[in-house]
Every structure is written in structure tokens, then in C-alpha cells.
Design an enzyme around this catalytic site. Sequence first.
Site, PDB file in Angstrom:
ATOM      1  N   HIS A 198       1.874  26.107 -40.738  1.00 52.90           N
ATOM      2  CA  HIS A 198       2.747  27.298 -41.977  1.00 52.90           C
ATOM      3  C   HIS A 198       2.826  26.944 -43.520  1.00 52.90           C
ATOM      4  O   HIS A 198       3.254  27.481 -43.783  1.00 52.90           O
ATOM      5  CB  HIS A 198       4.628  27.470 -41.646  1.00 52.90           C
ATOM      6  N   ASP A 229       1.562  30.239 -31.341  1.00 54.37           N
ATOM      7  CA  ASP A 229       2.104  28.729 -30.903  1.00 54.37           C
ATOM      8  C   ASP A 229       1.882  28.896 -28.961  1.00 54.37           C
ATOM      9  O   ASP A 229       2.075  27.954 -28.797  1.00 54.37           O
ATOM     10  CB  ASP A 229       3.395  29.244 -30.658  1.00 54.37           C
ATOM     11  N   CYS A 242       0.784  38.903 -33.150  1.00 55.58           N
ATOM     12  CA  CYS A 242       0.579  39.008 -33.804  1.00 55.58           C
ATOM     13  C   CYS A 242       0.333  37.308 -34.379  1.00 55.58           C
ATOM     14  O   CYS A 242       0.603  36.644 -35.803  1.00 55.58           O
ATOM     15  CB  CYS A 242       2.142  38.904 -34.651  1.00 55.58           C
TER      16      CYS A 242
HETATM   17  C1  PEP Z   1       2.682  32.566 -33.748  1.00 52.69           C
HETATM   18  O1  PEP Z   1       3.306  31.463 -32.949  1.00 52.69           O
HETATM   19  O2  PEP Z   1       1.731  33.511 -33.012  1.00 52.69           O
HETATM   20  C2  PEP Z   1       3.578  33.680 -34.800  1.00 52.69           C
HETATM   21  C3  PEP Z   1       3.210  34.493 -34.804  1.00 52.69           C
HETATM   22  O3  PEP Z   1       4.962  33.059 -35.694  1.00 52.69           O
HETATM   23  P1  PEP Z   1       4.215  31.039 -36.617  1.00 52.69           P
HETATM   24  O4  PEP Z   1       2.964  31.472 -36.636  1.00 52.69           O
HETATM   25  O5  PEP Z   1       5.479  31.897 -37.160  1.00 52.69           O
HETATM   26  O6  PEP Z   1       4.772  30.188 -35.530  1.00 52.69           O
HETATM   27 MG    MG Z   2       5.064  30.702 -33.557  1.00 53.20          MG
END
Ligand code: PEP
Ligand code: MG
Length: 753
Positions: free
Chosen positions: A373, A638, A685
Site C-alpha cells: 500500500h 489480494d 480493480c
Molecule cells: C486488491 O486487493 O486487489 C485491491 C484492489 O485492494 P487493495 O490493493 O487496496 O488491498
Molecule cells: Mg485488497
Amino acid sequence: MYTKRDHTKLICDVGEITALFHDTLSMEEFLQKITVMITRHMECEVCSIYLYYADEHELVLKATKGLNPDSVNKVRMKIGEGLTGLALKEKRPICEGQAKNSPNFRFFQGIGEEKFESFLAVPILRGSVEIGVMVIQSMKKDYFSAEDIQVFRAITVQLAATIETARLLITLNDKKEKPPKPLLQDLKFIKGRCGSEGVALATTMVVNESLTDMQQYKVDGGKQYSEADLHRAFEETERQLAGLQVKLEAALPDMTALIFTAQILMLKDKGFTDSIFSLIRGGANSPQAIVEVVHDYVLKFSRIEDSYLREKIYDVKDVGRRLLENLIGHSKAQHDYHDKIVIAKELFPSDALKLFSQKIKGIILLSGGATSHVAILARSLNIPLVVCDELSLLSLDPATEVLLDASMGFVYISPDQFVKTQIFQREDLNHNISGLKKMTQEHPKTGDGVAVKFMANINLLGDLKAANEFKADGVGLYRTEFPFMIRSNFPSEEEQYLIYRRLVEGMPGKEITLRTLDIGGDKILSYSDYGKEENPFLGLRSIRLSFKHLDVFVAQLRAILRSGAGRRIRILFPMISSMDEFLQAKSVVQECAHQLKAEGKEFIKNPKLGIMVELPSIVEIIDEMAREADFFSIGTNDFIQYMLAVDRTNDRVAQLYLPYHPSVLRALKKVVDACGKHGKEVSVCGDMANDPKYLSLLLGLGLRCFSMDARYLPRMHERLGQLFIPECEKLTQEVLAQSQISRVTQILERVHS
Ligand code: PEP
Ligand code: MG
């Protein structure tokens, strides 16, 4: 495999060569990949790359497919020597149907050329600058046609600039005898991984414990300071902190900049100030008193077991340093990261925000992955970030200039002017915003006219500008947790409402998807009481935390519902692992709606409620889930980590983090099919959605909706226009039939070469 008449395809697609860079650890490996690609396209057995070294007037074999690999770096020839040297000397292609019969042929012992008949060498040139020679060979006599010569020449022209860069990098790191671990002063170039794209040139500053150590301040024991001096230092420090706060507010409105509040509070804390003054009255010199009190606070904080205190230690040291500098007039703040490239062993998103407020130029992170992140946040903040595990960088002399070519994952130490010019010129081209805008269109379509939705992921409100400029079709994911991460307490419903309202108003008329809090994993709240976890990614993360802190969840949902009054918003729940969790989340939304109704507040009545597909446990019950939920968004970041048990933030296992693992792709297929069956929208996403390499696969799976960081929209729009659905479906079917990763890799390499 392309047939011979399809050679021209290579010329058009070779722009994708840069994709080879991304998974390549060294330039030698990169050149090797080129040779493999070319033998495949030119349908011949051998391709070799020789690089020319002007200092030694020598051509050196650097990569070969088909000849003896042991000859690499050993076979050397002068310009004009042999057919290869001749091609460079005369700057023209040399083609022989039976090379060994040519008077210019030169036999090199052990290279393994004996069995090859046809030979075609083309010089690699940039203008008149000699870069090297590329050679292809075939066992068949008179194999290469006039058309082949044309095509091979064109390929070489296209590759020249890239090969020149590779030669430059090889030269930078080439040592006659390499020590097992290069000494820092010998390091010229380090290959890491891209966390956030961009280029930065600056001197560096290391963030680590020693830097936050007060002892580095050489306090002049002889000099005496009055109490008035100390008061002035307090005032000046407060003024500086308040100024930083204002600056940050302008840059990051959603943060409403509480970053420095904690420090101002500390400065005003009676316990803190009294301790300093009482030491002075007891005879201590003022600087010494500050150092002692700060030290004492750090000790106190570190004794308490609470992650909250990690932040406090940082704050108290920071305040102490600033105070000290204002008192003793220390050379401009040693902790001032302004205009620096920051090198850090470990960094949390909240640290990145603090650093951002000091206008840093770039980050080199010695731990963490490209989908961590802090990397995601750095992208929103437009801070170039490279992840690499070169720990010796921690001892880099701060005066050393470093060039980050983060898009390629490269770190250059003390780069020369030539390197700088090359990289900045390329970056200028990439940042031609009006050019990028032209690459996007209002209703994007594939080459055969199939409509696809490209939405934006928003991390900070500042991302909205690019999202609008690049014609995002709404917000597919708003990561609500970022405003939470920087505060010293859970933001109130009202505070959240203001932020969400700004978001919703930032893209009028378009659908906005707000994801509820996804805290945990690598996104730590300093003020939450969930304590340290052994496996935070498997712990109290995300929706689990929302259920635990129901008051926080309710406040957030109420703020979201209110912000959606009269607008098109959707609510997305992260990390859902079961039907039960989704139903529970849904019931909390209903409860919030009842409350708001009873209070006579305006709110959106029936927002669509969606599920993030991030956990493999969803896949087997996807049919039932698709009946229940209104929409789905696949969080591949994830999903891949949990499906393959590969930590997305751990660079040591990054090679196992494979979006195209057969299990991942087959699972995605199940999800897409179930959503199709029940007429529910499904999007991607995670970062897989922003990589042109995977678009054909995802379209082939049936996906028609994607959400990504806005900066990636132009390249994805461009890629989309080149794709045709029947071909994508064919590719995906072929890939889905494979059970081995290596087979999938081969298929994808074939498609992208
Ligand atoms: C993901 O896990 O792909 C996602 C979009 O959420 P984050 O990257 O915020 O965990
Ligand atoms: Mg995620």
C-alpha cells in the site's frame, strides 16, 4: 508461431519489448530474451547479439540463442573482422547463403557455428553511433530472402535504442573481477522493481533508527543559552509545524492534515516543557536538557506495548530535533527531507504522507512489494518509488546524487550526464499530458467495437483530476482507509461525510464506488487498539475490523449513505470470506438507513452493495453470492496473495506472485461466469487491471469492466483498441487448458513477442 509472411508483425509489436524489462533481473538476461524472441519470429535457429565497446575497439558476444552459451563474453572481434565485424565496419547488412564459403568468414573455436549455413548480420546503429551487431543464422542454405533482410533491419532499428541502454547498464556494472557483493562505492546501477513510476534526481537521505537518534546532534557544550532562547525555539518550532500543516492541507484536502497536530500538541504538553525547563534550572545546558527529555519520552513510549506508540516515538524525536535545531541554529534541519530521495528499510503509508509533506523527490524502499500500500499511495502522490533489497544503500554518502528511473525499477548512483539526459528525455515524452489525453476516449472499445468500461481507483482526492482528464468511466474503487491512516483518531461521521461528498462531487453524473474501511495488513492505524499481530494479512483486517469496531463501521456507512443523497454511489465490502459476512454487512447498512430516516437526514435509499473478490473462499460459493450481491470487484492484489500464499509485500517471494497462475485464472473464470449468469457486473480493480500484458486474457475471460489508478488509463485505452475479442477468447481458452505455469508463460511470451 508466425509464418514467414507475418514477419512484419514483429515490427509493429516490438514496442512491447519494454515489457520484457519488467521481469528481467539483468541486462544480460534481457538481451538473451531478445535473441529468443527473434529466432522465433525469424524462424531460424540462431540469433546472437554482439555489443561494440569503443574503448577496446571490440565487438563482444553478449547473448546468443543457438550458439554455445559458454562463448558469451569470450568471443571478441575487431571491427571489420569476420562477417560480423564487417557488417559494423561497412554499416550494412551482410547476408551469406553459405557463410563458410565466404572469404570474410572467420571461425571461432568452440562457438558451435559449424552446422549453420545461412548467415545474416545487421549493424545496430543510432545514427552513426555504433552499438553492435545482431546476427541470425540457419542450418538451411540460402535461407534468408531479400524480405528477411528488410524485416531484420527494421527490427534492429527499432531495438537499437533499447539495446544501447542495455549496453550502457552492462558497462556501468561491468567489473573485471566482481567481488561477491559489490562495495557500495562500486555500485553504479541497481535493478529493483517499480513501485510507483516516474523519474527523480537528487541526493539522498536515509530514514532509519539512527537518523532519528538525537545523539547525532553535536551539542556545543560550551555555549550557553538563556531561557528566552529556549522560548524562542519553542515558538519557532510551533510556527514551522503549523506552516507545514497548512501546506499539507492544500496538497491533500482529504487528509485535512492532522499529521502535525500530534507534534504541536507535544510541544504544548506541560509535562514535556516542564521537564526541559526544570533540568535547565537544575544546571543543565538547554540543548542537553532537550536531548535528555526526548530520550526519556522515547524510553517511556517504547515500554508500552501498543502500535500507537510507534508513531509517538517518531513524533517526539521529530519535535525534539526541530526544537534543538531552532535553538542551536543547527545547519538546516537534518531531518528535512525536502527535495531528497528517501531511502528506507521499512515505510508505512502514514510515513509516506509525512514525507510527502516535506516534498521529497522519490523513495527507495528496501523492503515491501510493488503492490504494497505504500507503493499504491506513492502513485497517488506522484512520488517515484523503487523497491530493491540493496541494504548497502543505507550507508550511501548523503551527498551522492542518485537517479531513480522508477518506471524501469532502476537506481543509478552518481549517474553521468549522458544517462541523465537519456532518461529525462524519455520521461518528458511519457509525460506529454495532452498526448496521453488523446490516447483515451469517452466510450472505449476494442478493435472490433466491443464496449469496455475503464474506471478509476481513487486513493486520495487529488487523483480525481487525472481520472477526469483521462475520461474515467466512474470510480471503481475508492480506498476510504487512506484518510483514516493519517489521523490520530477515527475520523468522525461528519469529517468523513465531507470527504466523501467531495469525492462524489468530483465526478458528476458518474458512478462512484466507495469501499468500506480496509485497515490491517500493511495499512496500520496508529490509534487502533488491535495490537501487534504475527500475521497481519491473516488477522483482524478489513471487514473483520469493521465488525469488531461496529461504531466505526456505522459512522462510516452513515457518512457514505449521506454523501450519496441524489448521487450514483455504490458500496463495496472488502475481504468478504462468506455469505454470512456479506449478509451481516448488508444488515448494518439497513440499520444505518433506518437511523438516518428516523433522524430525517438525506441519504441514498438503495445503493448497490458489492463484494470484493479477494479471498479464495468466495469462489466455491460464487453462484449463491452472485444471486445475493449487486456487483463484484476482483481485487487481484489480494486474491493472488491469498490464493498462492505469497505475501504481496515480500520482495523475496515476488517471483511466485503470478497473476497468470492457472489456479488464479480458472478461479477468475468461475467468478466471471457466475456473475454473467446472474446478470451482475464484475470488474477487476487490482493491479492486474492496469497491465496491458493481461488485458487480452481478462477480456477473453469475459471481463468488460476495469478500474485502475488513473495514470494507467491512457496505456490501457491504447491497448484495448488493438485487441479483438475472438482472438482474446481463443488465447484465454488455450491458457485455461494449461495446468503448468511454464506452459502459460510460453503462451504469453509468444503472444507478447
Ligand atoms: C486488491 O486487493 O486487489 C485491491 C484492489 O485492494 P487493495 O490493493 O487496496 O488491498
Ligand atoms: Mg485488497
